[in-house]
Scaffold this motif. Sequence first.
Motif, short mmCIF file in Angstrom:
data_model
loop_
_atom_site.label_atom_id
_atom_site.label_comp_id
_atom_site.label_asym_id
_atom_site.label_seq_id
_atom_site.Cartn_x
_atom_site.Cartn_y
_atom_site.Cartn_z
N ASP A 1 45.65 37.25 28.84
CA ASP A 1 45.36 36.95 30.24
C ASP A 1 45.70 38.40 30.82
OD1 ASP A 1 45.32 34.25 29.98
OD2 ASP A 1 47.41 33.62 30.68
N GLN A 2 46.55 39.28 30.34
CA GLN A 2 46.70 40.44 30.74
C GLN A 2 45.49 41.34 30.75
OE1 GLN A 2 50.43 41.58 28.53
NE2 GLN A 2 51.17 42.47 30.63
N ILE A 3 44.74 41.12 29.55
CA ILE A 3 43.45 41.94 29.25
C ILE A 3 42.44 41.50 30.28
CG2 ILE A 3 41.70 42.30 27.80
CD1 ILE A 3 43.56 41.93 25.63
N VAL A 4 42.30 40.10 30.59
CA VAL A 4 41.46 39.63 31.56
C VAL A 4 41.74 40.06 32.98
CG1 VAL A 4 40.31 37.58 32.63
CG2 VAL A 4 40.55 37.86 29.91
N GLN A 5 42.91 40.01 33.32
CA GLN A 5 43.39 40.44 34.40
C GLN A 5 42.94 41.76 34.88
OE1 GLN A 5 44.56 38.69 37.44
NE2 GLN A 5 44.44 40.93 38.22
N ASP B 1 40.62 43.80 37.53
CA ASP B 1 40.80 44.83 38.47
C ASP B 1 39.88 46.00 38.31
OD1 ASP B 1 43.07 43.33 39.01
OD2 ASP B 1 44.58 44.26 37.90
N VAL B 2 39.29 46.42 37.11
CA VAL B 2 38.44 47.37 37.04
C VAL B 2 37.21 47.12 37.61
CG1 VAL B 2 37.14 48.85 35.27
CG2 VAL B 2 39.69 48.32 34.91
N PHE B 3 36.61 45.77 37.40
CA PHE B 3 35.45 45.40 37.88
C PHE B 3 35.45 45.31 39.26
CE2 PHE B 3 34.19 43.73 33.55
CZ PHE B 3 32.68 43.80 33.58
N ASP B 4 36.53 45.33 40.11
CA ASP B 4 36.73 45.22 41.62
C ASP B 4 36.47 46.60 42.05
OD1 ASP B 4 36.71 42.58 41.40
OD2 ASP B 4 38.95 42.25 41.66
N LYS B 5 36.58 47.47 41.18
CA LYS B 5 36.47 49.16 41.68
C LYS B 5 35.09 49.39 42.19
CE LYS B 5 40.85 50.43 40.61
NZ LYS B 5 41.50 49.32 40.82
N PRO B 6 35.07 50.30 43.37
CA PRO B 6 33.85 50.36 43.87
C PRO B 6 32.94 51.08 42.95
CG PRO B 6 35.52 51.69 44.99
CD PRO B 6 36.23 50.73 44.32
N GLU B 7 33.56 52.23 42.06
CA GLU B 7 32.55 52.81 41.17
C GLU B 7 32.09 52.05 39.91
OE1 GLU B 7 36.63 55.27 41.42
OE2 GLU B 7 35.72 53.14 41.69
N VAL B 8 32.52 50.66 39.84
CA VAL B 8 32.26 49.79 38.84
C VAL B 8 31.23 48.69 39.12
CG1 VAL B 8 33.38 48.83 36.59
CG2 VAL B 8 34.41 50.40 37.86
N THR B 9 30.43 49.19 39.94
CA THR B 9 29.33 48.09 40.29
C THR B 9 28.30 48.03 39.56
OG1 THR B 9 28.54 49.69 41.80
CG2 THR B 9 29.81 47.71 42.96
N ASN B 10 27.51 46.97 39.08
CA ASN B 10 26.43 47.03 38.35
C ASN B 10 26.69 47.40 36.98
OD1 ASN B 10 25.32 46.80 41.01
ND2 ASN B 10 24.67 48.77 41.06
N VAL B 11 27.72 46.98 36.14
CA VAL B 11 27.80 47.10 34.76
C VAL B 11 26.77 46.12 34.27
CG1 VAL B 11 29.45 46.90 33.02
CG2 VAL B 11 30.05 47.77 35.11
N LYS B 12 26.04 46.72 33.30
CA LYS B 12 25.12 46.11 32.48
C LYS B 12 25.56 45.31 31.25
CE LYS B 12 20.26 47.13 33.41
NZ LYS B 12 18.98 47.69 33.13
N PHE B 13 26.32 46.09 30.59
CA PHE B 13 26.97 45.69 29.10
C PHE B 13 28.52 45.76 28.97
CE2 PHE B 13 22.69 46.86 28.15
CZ PHE B 13 22.26 45.98 27.48
#
Length: 656
Positions: free
Chosen positions: A439-443, A447-459
């Motif tokens: 759960d901690q890893i997924v959480q 949080d990282v996916f929600d950062k503006p620098e982290v949009t459009n991650v392919k893999f």
Amino acid sequence: TSAYSSPAKSLGDPGITPLSPSHIADSDADVAVEQIFLVVVAIDFGTTSSGYAYSFTKEPECIHVMRRWEGGDPGVSNQKTPTTILLTPERKFHSFGYAARDFYHDLDPNESKHWLYFEKFKMKLHTTGNLTMETDLTAANGKKVKALEIFAYALQFFKEQALKELSDQAGADFENSEVRWVITVPAIWKQPAKQFMRQAAYKAGMATPENPEQLIIALEPEAASIYCRKLRLHQMIDLSSRAPVNGYSPSDAAGTGFTQAKEHVRRNRQSRTFLVENVIGEIWSELEEGDRYIVVDSGGGTVDMTVHQIRLPEGHLKELYKATGGPYGSLGVDYEFEKLLCKIFGEDFIDQFKIKRPAAWVDLMIAFESRKRAAAPDRTNPLNITLPFSFIDYYKKFRGHSVEHALRKSNVDFVKWSSQGMLRMSPDAMNALFKPTIDQIVQHLSDVFDKPEVTNVKFLFLVGGFAESPLLQQAVQSAFGSRCRVIIPQDVGLTILKGAVLFGLDPAVIKVRRSPLTYGVGVLNRFVEGKHPPEKLLVKDGTRWCTDVFDKFISADQSVALGETVTRSYTPAKPSQLVIVINIYSSEQDNVSFITESGVKKCGTLRLDLTGTDASGPNRREIKTLMQFGDTEIKAIAIDVATSKSVKVGIDFLNY
């Protein structure tokens, strides 16, 4: 108040002031003289297990993973050895890995309490806030030893093993000077821990402060990233594709895909050789300029994630978002198991048992480890964990009733006692032990996916030993499979090791990193009424100065190209000074104005002798100060332009 006295108020400490107008930043990467090494050896020094791999610079497409070692556990087959170390009662190095564990285990309990046994000690570098060369580690028997000694012993062991294997292969003695060493560390480690690893390697004789280039400290997710670029389709499992990979359907893939990678394997005196084709893998060829991907490195102690972006044409990597993560490694699962045992048998008993029967405790955790690896989302049959005889025996002495009685009384639903003398855990009970950590890893990933620098991650590449867990694979896939493709390399536990070798062969592949800290020097500025705080005013020879000013070289989270140099020009605050002292400071904060602010730490000093030229000329003396940002090292240089005298210092986080 700060721990640092004002540079100018202490014993007439010779201050510096920015020399305008040339106080500008320019950046040029210098080309260092390349040393030639015959072989690159990478060491993956893990929390729970460690190993090494190597490649000869003449045949960089072959990566050899160390030969199989003695020992080994049922249900746990891999090329690494446990990160355990044993010292004799006289505190001399005795053994490492399975050998250490088995020897310790076979000692008579009365004797074993004098021996010093260490396991999972790498986490100490992550959890110690004020790490120094003096930090201690505690052995299983409660005795303390300097951490630096233990780390140096461990690295020295790997150094000797690797040189021995290389000498056997070459048929002649291999010299340390012919080897470039690479040691991997978690990207989320703070600078002192990274420097600590380098100091331990110097102590182990791998390189010297005079020749630091012989040793590269590589960041684990970066190493993984480099390897993932080379992956061919038959070398990975794509959790998002419903199509069979390697001829397995995805539901099988979780269980069996890891048994043996279908790589071209050459048997070679029990070492395994992987051919890394000198091409970009198919998956990589789908990535275009500017594409982003995230590497999640989940190991025994920590999980860290790095977001990288591709820069074409060479496919260089650029770090987009600074490494983040935390202590969410598979150790968390062991800890939950320990909590479960405390719940059933009582914390007082477990604490006593660990101290009085340390070897039996190690045994119990080994038995748990192999069952832990058998946990899977769709498992229906229970998992049996053998309790060591001395556990059952000691419990009866301690409590006056049997283990079986304790289990019946404890109301822990999913754990039963089997007649063969085992703890029988239902799959649900096992999965519950994984839950807090996963759960901690997924959480954290969310949080990282929600950062503006982290949009459009392919893999999303899932690597590290814990990535072998089908439970973690399933959790990551179900949480993020709709946003990006989740990819797991075959032989996932060796990904970092192989990537570290590739990094040692071509360190220039990582081009841009994010600086984890803000760096600057302490200077005096002309005092400006209304702008500078009055308590910083210092009047010297009729000039009004503002002291303790933090003059910034680079900000936290700013992009730094490898080898980039930032230059500033200063001049002595007092023309008649004969010596100049430049103090270098760092901070995790972005906007720092004064060196006295909280969180600012001193991490270097440059002393420059100004005698020897006539300073009475019409021009003010120019002192150039450069900071060069290398792999995990930072060098600072001060040059007296008039005389070309210079001093150089490495940034030091351990000794200030």
